[in-house]
Design an enzyme around this catalytic site. Sequence first.
Site, mmCIF file in Angstrom:
data_model
loop_
_atom_site.group_PDB
_atom_site.id
_atom_site.type_symbol
_atom_site.label_atom_id
_atom_site.label_comp_id
_atom_site.label_asym_id
_atom_site.label_seq_id
_atom_site.Cartn_x
_atom_site.Cartn_y
_atom_site.Cartn_z
ATOM 1 N N LYS B 100 3.267 -11.978 -3.142
ATOM 2 C CA LYS B 100 3.258 -11.176 -1.920
ATOM 3 C C LYS B 100 2.112 -11.704 -1.075
ATOM 4 O O LYS B 100 0.931 -11.472 -1.389
ATOM 5 C CB LYS B 100 3.063 -9.691 -2.245
ATOM 6 C CG LYS B 100 3.018 -8.817 -0.998
ATOM 7 C CD LYS B 100 2.588 -7.396 -1.292
ATOM 8 C CE LYS B 100 2.306 -6.692 0.026
ATOM 9 N NZ LYS B 100 1.683 -5.376 -0.162
ATOM 10 N N GLY B 161 -1.872 1.752 4.890
ATOM 11 C CA GLY B 161 -2.600 2.967 4.552
ATOM 12 C C GLY B 161 -2.611 4.049 5.622
ATOM 13 O O GLY B 161 -3.253 5.079 5.445
ATOM 14 N N ALA B 188 4.321 -1.455 4.075
ATOM 15 C CA ALA B 188 3.093 -0.847 4.600
ATOM 16 C C ALA B 188 3.345 0.154 5.722
ATOM 17 O O ALA B 188 4.272 0.012 6.516
ATOM 18 C CB ALA B 188 2.106 -1.896 5.102
ATOM 19 N N ASN B 210 2.550 2.113 -1.345
ATOM 20 C CA ASN B 210 1.569 2.481 -2.355
ATOM 21 C C ASN B 210 0.878 3.794 -2.004
ATOM 22 O O ASN B 210 1.004 4.804 -2.684
ATOM 23 C CB ASN B 210 0.543 1.346 -2.495
ATOM 24 C CG ASN B 210 -0.373 1.492 -3.698
ATOM 25 O OD1 ASN B 210 -0.926 0.514 -4.176
ATOM 26 N ND2 ASN B 210 -0.560 2.677 -4.243
#
Lengths: 64, 263
Positions: B100, B161, B188, B210
């Site tokens: 990645k 994030g 993302a 994530n």
Amino acid sequence: MDIIINGKELTLTSSELKQCLIEYGAKAPFSVAINGQFVPQEQHANYTLNDGDCIDVLSPIQGG
Amino acid sequence: MLPPDNITIYGEQFSSRLLIGSALYPSPATMTKAINASGADIVTVSLRRQQSAAAGDDFWQLIKNTGLKVLPNTAGCHSVKEVINLAKMCREVFATDWIKLELIGDDYNLQPDPFALLEATEILIKDGFKVLPYCTDDLVLCQRLDELGCEVLMPWGAPIGTGKGLLNSYNLKAIRERLPNSTLIVDAGLGLPSHACQALELGYDAVLLNSAIAGAGCPITMGRAFKAAVEAGRFAYNAKAMPEKDVAAPSTPTMGMPFWHQT
């Protein structure tokens, strides 16, 4: 011979990379770069370090 | 009823369309349970300086125990040299040619550097890597990456994030329409299961996330929620949505309506 390994100074008794990793206590799995350049595992036994070399020993961590 | 379909990534088939990260969980046990709950087949990992050998080994053992396909990343790299060396180190440690590819151009929004990304991708593909590039939602950049040999493209939904979801669905749609044969993964910026569902509804093949799971109040439940969202989005895409209209149309038949036009 003085080197820097993972940001810390270390005085070595030998210039062999493989011996350096043993003295540092590197635990598998890991991969090594010297002065920012990847050094494959099969070259560790014959790789000679120079004074002042910066060694990175990297291991798995969490990633996103 | 359409049959369930798999996603193909560099020739390998996977049933889950959710790729999950292994970072930021409140505990290793929660990480493992959340990953299991998400149904993901692929988990992302990274490399850093060995600090405590025991701790690193524990983490790696947990990941190996999941039995999932491992996708190493080059997170934190800011130059072609850094990313090439870290990719090679990942290949050695994780015994996979998948990478990645993250190459950050600006620390404010962690935006990938599109120019360096192309340069690094070309070098890595020539060296035998199967590159999964984290890129911006720029159509021409995606086309160039495709031309270099990337079978998978991973444009961002929003900066890493942030949890903002798909900030530019027009761009993402354009990439889908112009690169119909590429495997496309939104990587993302997702925060809610509905964001993941939306990406799949657009025709994206999968999502990679994530923080949305690891940063949730209950990561395990959120993992389950994203699993359901991704499945729903893919079913919806395959089922083909009704055309959107600007004018209302009654769903209940008007023929035979009582009291019609009575005063």
